[in-house]
Design an enzyme around this catalytic site. Structure first.
Site, PDB file in Angstrom:
ATOM      1  N   LYS A   1      11.764  74.216  43.653  1.00 24.46           N
ATOM      2  CA  LYS A   1      12.474  72.951  43.451  1.00 24.46           C
ATOM      3  C   LYS A   1      11.447  71.836  43.441  1.00 24.46           C
ATOM      4  O   LYS A   1      10.700  71.651  44.397  1.00 24.46           O
ATOM      5  CB  LYS A   1      13.492  72.745  44.571  1.00 24.46           C
ATOM      6  CG  LYS A   1      14.247  71.436  44.446  1.00 24.46           C
ATOM      7  CD  LYS A   1      15.298  71.293  45.534  1.00 24.46           C
ATOM      8  CE  LYS A   1      16.021  69.973  45.411  1.00 24.46           C
ATOM      9  NZ  LYS A   1      17.001  69.778  46.490  1.00 24.46           N
TER      10      LYS A   1
ATOM     11  N   LYS B   1      14.397  74.591  39.539  1.00 26.89           N
ATOM     12  CA  LYS B   1      15.123  73.334  39.410  1.00 26.89           C
ATOM     13  C   LYS B   1      14.158  72.181  39.320  1.00 26.89           C
ATOM     14  O   LYS B   1      13.265  72.106  40.152  1.00 26.89           O
ATOM     15  CB  LYS B   1      16.022  73.168  40.638  1.00 26.89           C
ATOM     16  CG  LYS B   1      16.754  71.861  40.710  1.00 26.89           C
ATOM     17  CD  LYS B   1      17.493  71.756  42.004  1.00 26.89           C
ATOM     18  CE  LYS B   1      18.075  70.367  42.116  1.00 26.89           C
ATOM     19  NZ  LYS B   1      18.711  70.123  43.357  1.00 26.89           N
TER      20      LYS B   1
ATOM     21  N   CYS C   1      15.895  65.899  53.818  1.00 30.32           N
ATOM     22  CA  CYS C   1      16.440  67.252  53.865  1.00 30.32           C
ATOM     23  C   CYS C   1      16.055  67.994  55.137  1.00 30.32           C
ATOM     24  O   CYS C   1      16.352  69.185  55.287  1.00 30.32           O
ATOM     25  CB  CYS C   1      15.984  68.039  52.633  1.00 30.32           C
ATOM     26  SG  CYS C   1      16.386  67.207  51.088  1.00 30.32           S
TER      27      CYS C   1
END
Ligand code: PBG
Length: 322
Positions: free
Chosen positions: A195, A248, A130
């Site tokens: 996350k 998440k 990412c």
């Protein structure tokens, strides 16, 4: 209050009493439907690990979003799967990139559905991480510039809200600044604030072709064991300008959802992720659980924990059932 003075069953004895005392109302207003977009025409390719979900070309996506609108679901979340990937993920901010095409097409053809676009590099990089890689390391600050360019190009194309999911430090502030400087001060940011490095993203990575080519995401996504750290992450994102904060995955993190909502009182989104979806689908298809009841129970629980909205691959089904 004690038995027999208080008998909780009194108010459970029929549907009308149950309706009247129900504390949590799941509604279509709470749902966000995710989509995977690919190039081409007439492409509607089912994702084997996520039955009922497809990789869609822009024309097919537009039809889906029209259906979403018909169901009164307020928003969709778009993930792009580019034709070409490179080391730096440059196609993520190309003017004719897949998300940019998708956002333009939806804006042109469907009115009044919020387009949220996922801002990340992993689908666009050959290494599947990412962030930008330098000497084998995922480097933070160099990544921020690229993320800002991605966010800007999404907004230029018609995205109504950007959702950075990369978990680099400082990216909400960097994106906020870039948007503000370019006259997009009214475009909100939904940040993937807490996350986790979760096993429940497996089917998504198959769908988005974003499995890291080496290593894992634990140097940027959060440790499953931590909750106080999640609150620090959320605080940071709020201070940097996040409008909606996301937790998440959802189901193993209901405590985090609860704490984030209680502590900050900000709009909270929860991502009911691909692995959570796949578990229910799989158990239901083997006849082990009733799919509709399980889905509505899960979504209601996420709301009860404190989420204001749920990103879920069940959004269309739930909207039909509600
Ligand atoms: C990309 C991204 C991921 C998900 C959303 N954005 C995958 C990951 O971090 O590996 C997962 C969504 C899902 O599992 O449904 N950074």
């Amino acid at each position: 209050m004690y038995f027999p003075a208080y008998r909780p069953r009194r108010l459970r004895q029929n549907e009308n009493f149950r309706r009247m005392i129900s504390e949590t109302k799941l509604s279509v207003d709470d749902l966000i439907m995710p989509y995977f977009v690919v190039s081409g025409k007439g492409v509607k390719q089912e994702i084997s690990s996520m039955p009922g979900n497809f990789r869609l070309s822009v024309d097919e996506l537009v039809k889906e979003v029209e259906e979403v609108k018909g169901l009164n679901i307020p928003a969709v979340l778009l993930f792009g799967i580019p034709e070409v990937k490179d080391e730096a993920g440059t196609y993520a901010y190309a003017e004719d990139g897949i998300i940019q095409q998708a956002a333009r097409a939806i804006k042109e053809k469907v009115k009044d559905v919020i387009i949220i676009t996922d801002v990340c590099l992993c689908e666009y990089t050959t290494h599947g991480h990412c962030g930008v890689i330098k000497s084998g390391k995922i480097v933070n600050d160099e990544t921020l510039e690229i993320l800002s360019m991605i966010a800007l190009s999404h907004v230029r194309a018609g995205s109504d809200m950007v959702a950075p999911s990369d978990m680099m430090d400082g990216r909400v502030g960097a994106i906020r600044k870039a948007l503000d400087e370019n006259g997009d001060k009214d475009v909100p940011i939904m940040s993937y604030a807490a996350k986790y490095a979760s096993a429940f993203y497996g089917p998504f990575r198959e769908a988005a072709e974003s499995t890291p080519a080496f290593g894992d995401r634990r140097s940027y996504q959060m440790d499953v064991a931590n909750a106080a750290e999640a609150l620090r992450e959320v605080r940071l994102d709020i201070e940097e300008g996040a409008d909606i904060v996301m937790v998440k995955p959802a189901l193993s993190y209901l405590d985090v959802i609860y704490r984030v909502k209680t502590q900050f009182g900000y709009p909270v989104a929860a991502y009911n992720v691909s692995g959570e979806f796949a578990m229910i689908k799989s158990a239901a298809s083997s006849g082990l659980i009733d799919e509709k009841r399980a889905v509505l129970e899960v979504l209601t629980s996420i709301k009860r924990a404190g989420a204001d909205m749920v990103i879920t691959y069940f959004a269309k089904d739930a909207a039909k059932w509600l």
